[in-house]
Design an enzyme around this catalytic site. Structure first.
Site, PDB file in Angstrom:
ATOM      1  N   GLU A  43      11.294   8.162   5.269  1.00  0.00           N
ATOM      2  CA  GLU A  43      10.418   7.462   6.012  1.00  0.00           C
ATOM      3  C   GLU A  43      11.228   6.565   7.222  1.00  0.00           C
ATOM      4  O   GLU A  43      10.980   5.307   7.140  1.00  0.00           O
ATOM      5  CB  GLU A  43       9.510   6.369   4.953  1.00  0.00           C
ATOM      6  CG  GLU A  43       8.677   7.280   4.053  1.00  0.00           C
ATOM      7  CD  GLU A  43       7.724   6.317   3.114  1.00  0.00           C
ATOM      8  OE1 GLU A  43       8.115   5.147   3.028  1.00  0.00           O
ATOM      9  OE2 GLU A  43       7.083   6.992   2.357  1.00  0.00           O
TER      10      GLU A  43
ATOM     11  N   GLU B 265       5.860  13.066  -1.199  1.00  0.00           N
ATOM     12  CA  GLU B 265       5.499  11.721  -2.084  1.00  0.00           C
ATOM     13  C   GLU B 265       4.089  11.899  -1.774  1.00  0.00           C
ATOM     14  O   GLU B 265       3.260  11.687  -0.917  1.00  0.00           O
ATOM     15  CB  GLU B 265       5.920  10.613  -1.328  1.00  0.00           C
ATOM     16  CG  GLU B 265       7.582  10.204  -1.670  1.00  0.00           C
ATOM     17  CD  GLU B 265       7.921   8.903  -1.196  1.00  0.00           C
ATOM     18  OE1 GLU B 265       7.159   8.075  -1.280  1.00  0.00           O
ATOM     19  OE2 GLU B 265       9.100   8.819  -0.571  1.00  0.00           O
TER      20      GLU B 265
HETATM   21  O1  AHR Z   1       7.340   5.905  -4.045  1.00  0.00           O
HETATM   22  C1  AHR Z   1       7.515   4.505  -3.429  1.00  0.00           C
HETATM   23  C2  AHR Z   1       8.008   4.386  -2.438  1.00  0.00           C
HETATM   24  O2  AHR Z   1       6.877   4.548  -1.304  1.00  0.00           O
HETATM   25  C3  AHR Z   1       9.088   5.008  -1.680  1.00  0.00           C
HETATM   26  O3  AHR Z   1      10.269   4.334  -1.796  1.00  0.00           O
HETATM   27  C4  AHR Z   1       8.919   5.119  -0.315  1.00  0.00           C
HETATM   28  O4  AHR Z   1       9.412   6.487   0.417  1.00  0.00           O
HETATM   29  C5  AHR Z   1       7.402   5.103  -0.211  1.00  0.00           C
HETATM   30  O5  AHR Z   1       6.780   4.118   0.864  1.00  0.00           O
END
Ligand code: AHR
Length: 493
Positions: free
Chosen positions: A168, A287
């Protein structure tokens, strides 16, 4: 619906049933690793948790972050445990003890039959730390870093194949946040060095953190302008929630995810065209999940604790329905989505929960993930669907029926995954399975509950599937009632 074995989308990459363990909250400490737990093995791993992960048949697990990786010194987590430093983790405002690091995580993945998907720190670090970590993990022997691994008790290289170039990096919350230009340059230089160390690896460049990012989708375009030739995948992240208690809109959020995927595919292919490239960049949705229940509780957690209970969403029944819709969305894009990681796996926004020193249990979302992972292997088929639709506050023309089908040629099995988004009525399903002559209904699994907000706890599993669905075959037509607000798995053989 019409289902035909010739309506092929693509062979499903099993890695779409991947997951994620971050050094965050109680995912590692108190989750997968708790040496004092009565069920811990000789390495300190909880065997009850490992058993649940094995049941899910998770092919790949992303590690060690997430936001955590952008401040991580991987060297802190290798070598003698008593010499490992405690450090402030600025991402989650905790203290990291480093009792679990790269080698322990590789051991744990072996225990649960998963592959590691390793992320490198492109926040506070860069090319040098990334190439050293790769040399430590994958180079056989005879160099400083590979020999250091051997001296730590790991003679054989870990052979980690899939690597994430940071996490990210478009987000201002990220330690070492970058502009797309800065990230694109760093990603391509890191990728070059890493592929020189090990040409067999595959690399994932960071895409946008979610669809609401102001830089989406220009971020993807700029990153790929720089790194197209050196990387193999671009990442997507997305979490949804239902804070306004509008379930009709909530269950339709997978349409937003579908649109996200289509936009990223278009952006990749735009750069492909600009570069006159023959190579195709695929998608790593590394994610995804529901995340909102724990937001208020997290604000009350004091800083600088070790493994506090962060992001411990307690999932309800409607969350399981949306998770089912999201899994179906990946199947519909099996030609381009090759990796997807349910974020996360244990305690932190997770299908598996534990008590420190106590029980472990299955959250509601465990079940659609389990079914998709077990039965969603083979070729994704594109069923022709005609479904009644509804309008809601956030979307128009939402089909009540969300569905995808998978043909497992090896086992000669077909599985239909279906969510009925209707909150009050069952849906009558009629499916022409014309090319699957002589197939019979093996089972019709249903996840349903009268209370959309029902949850599972350590001592009560209120939401769990039953096998009393009424799917049957009549003259080559599959007929079933999909109960109101339900997740269905219809298996044919
Ligand atoms: O999964 C939780 C968080 O969400 C992770 O650390 C991040 O990459 C995202 O914002």
């Amino acid at each position: 619906m019409i289902l035909d074995k010739d309506f092929k989308i693509a062979e499903i990459d099993p890695r779409i049933y991947g997951s994620f363990i971050e050094h965050l909250g109680r995912a590692v400490y108190g989750g997968i690793y708790e040496p004092d737990h009565p069920l811990a093995d000789e390495k300190g791993f909880r065997t009850d948790v490992a058993g649940l992960v094995k049941e899910l048949n998770v092919p790949i697990v992303r590690y060690p972050g997430g936001n955590f990786v952008s401040g991580y010194n991987w060297e802190d987590g290798v070598g003698p445990r008593d010499k490992r430093p405690r450090r402030l983790d600025l991402a989650w405002k905790t203290v990291e003890t480093n009792q679990v690091g790269v080698n322990e995580f590789v051991d744990w993945c072996k225990l649960v039959n998963s592959e590691v998907m390793m992320a490198v720190n492109l926040g506070t670090r860069g090319v040098d730390a990334a190439r050293n970590l790769l040399e430590y993990c994958n180079h056989p022997e005879g160099t400083y870093w590979s020999d250091l691994r051997i001296s730590h008790g790991y003679k054989e290289p870990h052979k980690i194949r899939t690597w994430c170039l940071g996490n990210e990096m478009d987000g201002p919350w990220q330690i070492g946040h970058k502009t797309a230009e800065e990230y694109g340059r760093l990603a391509v230089e890191t990728a070059k060095a890493m592929k020189w160390v090990d040409p067999d690896i595959e690399l994932v460049a960071c895409g946008s953190s979610n669809t609401a990012m102001p830089t989406f989708p220009q971020w993807e375009a700029t990153t790929l302008e720089h790194a197209y030739d050196e990387v193999d995948y671009i990442s997507l992240h997305q979490y949804y929630g239902n804070p306004s208690n509008d379930t009709a809109s909530y269950l339709a959020k997978s349409l937003d995810m579908d649109n996200f995927i289509k936009t990223v595919i278009s952006t990749c292919d735009f750069i492909k065209a600009k570069k006159r490239s023959k190579k195709t960049i695929n998608l790593s949705f590394d994610e995804w999940n529901v995340w909102y229940h724990s937001n208020d509780a997290d604000k009350k957690i004091a800083p600088w604790l070790i493994a506090p209970p962060q992001l411990e969403d307690v999932y309800n029944f409607e969350d399981a329905l949306l998770v089912g819709c999201m899994l179906i969305t990946f199947l519909k894009h099996a030609d381009r989505v090759k990796i997807a990681c349910l974020a996360q796996l244990v305690n932190v926004i997770a299908p598996i929960r534990t008590e420190n020193g106590g029980m472990s249990w299955k959250q509601t979302i465990f079940y659609p993930y389990l079914h998709a992972s077990l039965y969603g292997r083979g070729v994704a088929l594109n069923p022709v669907i005609s479904s009644p639709k509804y309008d809601c506050a956030e979307f128009t023309d939402v089909p009540y029926l969300e569905s995808a089908a998978v043909y497992n040629e090896e086992n000669e099995e077909v599985t239909l995954f279906a969510v009925n988004r209707h909150l009050k009525e069952g849906l009558y399903l009629e499916c022409d399975i014309r090319s699957f002559e002589d197939y019979q209904v093996l089972e019709h699994i249903v996840l349903e509950h009268d209370d959309l907000k029902a949850v599972n706890t350590a001592d009560a599993e209120r939401v769990k599937p039953h096998h009393q669905g009424n799917a049957e075959l009549k003259d080559g037509i599959l007929i079933a009632i999909l109960p109101k607000s339900s997740w269905n798995v219809i298996r044919l053989k």
